[in-house]
Design a protein around this motif. Structure first.
Motif, PDB file in Angstrom:
ATOM      1  N   ARG A 283       6.220  -0.178  11.556  1.00  0.00           N
ATOM      2  CA  ARG A 283       5.693  -0.845  12.753  1.00  0.00           C
ATOM      3  C   ARG A 283       4.832   0.079  13.591  1.00  0.00           C
ATOM      4  NH1 ARG A 283      10.882  -3.258  12.742  1.00  0.00           N
ATOM      5  NH2 ARG A 283      11.678  -1.796  14.320  1.00  0.00           N
ATOM      6  N   ALA A 284       4.884   1.383  13.305  1.00  0.00           N
ATOM      7  CA  ALA A 284       4.094   2.362  14.058  1.00  0.00           C
ATOM      8  C   ALA A 284       2.739   2.643  13.410  1.00  0.00           C
ATOM      9  CB  ALA A 284       4.874   3.666  14.196  1.00  0.00           C
ATOM     10  N   ILE A 285       2.457   1.988  12.275  1.00  0.00           N
ATOM     11  CA  ILE A 285       1.187   2.199  11.583  1.00  0.00           C
ATOM     12  C   ILE A 285       0.536   0.849  11.255  1.00  0.00           C
ATOM     13  CG2 ILE A 285       1.870   4.426  10.600  1.00  0.00           C
ATOM     14  CD1 ILE A 285       2.461   2.996   7.981  1.00  0.00           C
ATOM     15  N   THR A 286      -0.761   0.910  10.959  1.00  0.00           N
ATOM     16  CA  THR A 286      -1.505  -0.295  10.585  1.00  0.00           C
ATOM     17  C   THR A 286      -2.248  -0.024   9.286  1.00  0.00           C
ATOM     18  OG1 THR A 286      -1.808  -0.939  12.892  1.00  0.00           O
ATOM     19  CG2 THR A 286      -3.303  -1.931  11.281  1.00  0.00           C
TER      20      THR A 286
ATOM     21  N   LEU B 129       0.831  -1.209   0.000  1.00  0.00           N
ATOM     22  CA  LEU B 129       0.000   0.000   0.000  1.00  0.00           C
ATOM     23  C   LEU B 129       0.864   1.256   0.000  1.00  0.00           C
ATOM     24  CD1 LEU B 129      -2.519   1.767   0.408  1.00  0.00           C
ATOM     25  CD2 LEU B 129      -2.412   1.197   2.855  1.00  0.00           C
ATOM     26  N   LEU B 130       1.877   1.291   0.838  1.00  0.00           N
ATOM     27  CA  LEU B 130       2.756   2.463   0.893  1.00  0.00           C
ATOM     28  C   LEU B 130       3.464   2.677  -0.440  1.00  0.00           C
ATOM     29  CD1 LEU B 130       4.291   1.932   4.448  1.00  0.00           C
ATOM     30  CD2 LEU B 130       2.392   3.439   3.800  1.00  0.00           C
ATOM     31  N   ASP B 131       3.892   1.587  -1.058  1.00  0.00           N
ATOM     32  CA  ASP B 131       4.527   1.698  -2.376  1.00  0.00           C
ATOM     33  C   ASP B 131       3.534   2.221  -3.412  1.00  0.00           C
ATOM     34  OD1 ASP B 131       6.949   0.803  -1.433  1.00  0.00           O
ATOM     35  OD2 ASP B 131       6.694  -1.255  -2.159  1.00  0.00           O
ATOM     36  N   ASP B 132       2.299   1.715  -3.375  1.00  0.00           N
ATOM     37  CA  ASP B 132       1.278   2.173  -4.329  1.00  0.00           C
ATOM     38  C   ASP B 132       0.981   3.659  -4.153  1.00  0.00           C
ATOM     39  OD1 ASP B 132       0.955  -0.301  -5.547  1.00  0.00           O
ATOM     40  OD2 ASP B 132      -0.694  -0.907  -4.234  1.00  0.00           O
TER      41      ASP B 132
ATOM     42  N   THR C 218      11.365   6.746  -3.972  1.00  0.00           N
ATOM     43  CA  THR C 218      11.021   5.373  -3.618  1.00  0.00           C
ATOM     44  C   THR C 218      11.648   5.077  -2.270  1.00  0.00           C
ATOM     45  OG1 THR C 218      12.973   4.335  -4.609  1.00  0.00           O
ATOM     46  CG2 THR C 218      11.074   4.713  -6.066  1.00  0.00           C
ATOM     47  N   ARG C 219      11.157   4.052  -1.616  1.00  0.00           N
ATOM     48  CA  ARG C 219      11.688   3.734  -0.285  1.00  0.00           C
ATOM     49  C   ARG C 219      13.120   3.218  -0.335  1.00  0.00           C
ATOM     50  NH1 ARG C 219      10.570  -1.913   0.684  1.00  0.00           N
ATOM     51  NH2 ARG C 219       9.032  -2.721  -0.807  1.00  0.00           N
ATOM     52  N   ASP C 220      13.612   2.907  -1.526  1.00  0.00           N
ATOM     53  CA  ASP C 220      15.018   2.531  -1.657  1.00  0.00           C
ATOM     54  C   ASP C 220      15.944   3.683  -1.277  1.00  0.00           C
ATOM     55  OD1 ASP C 220      14.299   0.024  -2.555  1.00  0.00           O
ATOM     56  OD2 ASP C 220      14.337   0.615  -4.667  1.00  0.00           O
ATOM     57  N   LYS C 221      15.388   4.907  -1.237  1.00  0.00           N
ATOM     58  CA  LYS C 221      16.202   6.078  -0.921  1.00  0.00           C
ATOM     59  C   LYS C 221      16.387   6.284   0.581  1.00  0.00           C
ATOM     60  CE  LYS C 221      15.146   8.660  -5.141  1.00  0.00           C
ATOM     61  NZ  LYS C 221      14.659   9.926  -5.724  1.00  0.00           N
ATOM     62  N   MET C 222      15.728   5.456   1.401  1.00  0.00           N
ATOM     63  CA  MET C 222      15.887   5.623   2.838  1.00  0.00           C
ATOM     64  C   MET C 222      16.447   4.352   3.461  1.00  0.00           C
ATOM     65  SD  MET C 222      11.967   5.514   4.325  1.00  0.00           S
ATOM     66  CE  MET C 222      12.544   5.806   6.005  1.00  0.00           C
TER      67      MET C 222
ATOM     68  N   ALA D  97      16.224  -0.187   7.767  1.00  0.00           N
ATOM     69  CA  ALA D  97      15.878  -0.414   9.170  1.00  0.00           C
ATOM     70  C   ALA D  97      14.949   0.674   9.687  1.00  0.00           C
ATOM     71  CB  ALA D  97      17.145  -0.473  10.016  1.00  0.00           C
ATOM     72  N   LEU D  98      15.195   1.921   9.249  1.00  0.00           N
ATOM     73  CA  LEU D  98      14.334   3.021   9.668  1.00  0.00           C
ATOM     74  C   LEU D  98      12.945   2.871   9.062  1.00  0.00           C
ATOM     75  CD1 LEU D  98      13.885   5.677  11.113  1.00  0.00           C
ATOM     76  CD2 LEU D  98      14.824   6.859   9.096  1.00  0.00           C
ATOM     77  N   PHE D  99      12.893   2.454   7.794  1.00  0.00           N
ATOM     78  CA  PHE D  99      11.601   2.225   7.156  1.00  0.00           C
ATOM     79  C   PHE D  99      10.810   1.167   7.925  1.00  0.00           C
ATOM     80  CE2 PHE D  99       8.836  -0.094   4.221  1.00  0.00           C
ATOM     81  CZ  PHE D  99       8.080   0.946   3.683  1.00  0.00           C
ATOM     82  N   ASP D 100      11.460   0.071   8.275  1.00  0.00           N
ATOM     83  CA  ASP D 100      10.787  -0.999   9.025  1.00  0.00           C
ATOM     84  C   ASP D 100      10.275  -0.486  10.369  1.00  0.00           C
ATOM     85  OD1 ASP D 100      11.311  -2.749   6.972  1.00  0.00           O
ATOM     86  OD2 ASP D 100      13.073  -3.652   7.943  1.00  0.00           O
TER      87      ASP D 100
END
Length: 205
Positions: free
Chosen positions: A154-157, A121-124, A140-144, A147-150
């Motif tokens: 974990r703080a959202i649903t 969902l976040l990627d979409d 894209t999340r590849d830029k971060m 471990a921080l992304f994970d």
């Protein structure tokens, strides 16, 4: 939903459904309402239309709705452009002020997404919204840091609502003569309300 049927979508069921799904995807943001043991609650969230009758969103784990949504019914409201309409913009006498707007109510059952579904969902969401910023190179999340992304995920649903009722309101002065509607659209254009003015001119035909 406005009770006057003149403010409904027109066309075949398939065309209406396509219009509503496009509205969700184009606006991409809405309000999620549900009843909780603490009373009714609302949350704001980015929205993603799956295109097959569901809408996905995510909430902070600390949100008042998060721990109650799975397995319950909810209402999602998506609001489009809106504006005040002055009686002076109509030619006839004895008019009253009103408000033109576009709004879509979605009702259905909600399920919690698993971790893979949340990441998808976040990627979409980022893919859709970054594409609107072209020619900027998309984020894209590849830029971060992974471990921080994970840690942040974990703080959202993530949630998916299977939509069983679509209730649209397209209130664009359809109940007025064409000349009055177009005059009101011109006045809205002067006020900078270009999107609503365009819909009043082009959509109501």
């Amino acid at each position: 939903m406005h009770p006057n049927s003149i403010f409904r979508l027109k066309g075949s069921d398939a065309d209406q459904r396509a219009t509503m799904e496009a509205l969700v995807q184009e606006i991409g943001f809405g309000m999620v309402f549900a009843q909780t043991p603490d009373g009714p609650r609302v949350a704001q969230s980015a929205l993603f239309s799956t295109g097959d009758g569901a809408v996905q969103f995510h909430l902070s784990n600390g949100n008042a709705l998060t721990k109650y949504l799975h397995g319950t019914d909810a209402l999602v409201v998506v609001n489009g452009p809106d504006a005040y309409i002055s009686p002076d913009w109509y030619q006839g006498a004895n008019q009253v002020p009103t408000w033109n707007y576009i709004s879509l109510e979605l009702e259905g059952s909600v399920r919690k997404m698993d971790d893979d579904g949340l990441v998808a969902l976040l990627d979409d969401l980022s893919t859709v919204n970054e594409a609107r910023l072209a020619p900027k190179q998309p984020w894209t999340r590849d830029k971060m840091d992974g471990a921080l992304f994970d840690k942040m995920t974990r703080a959202i649903t993530g949630f998916e609502m299977e939509i069983r009722a679509w209730r649209p309101t397209f209130k664009l002065s359809q109940n007025k003569p064409d000349a009055d509607r177009l005059r009101a659209a011109d006045e809205l254009e002067k006020q900078g309300k270009k999107a609503l003015a365009h819909l009043m001119r082009e959509w109501v035909q």
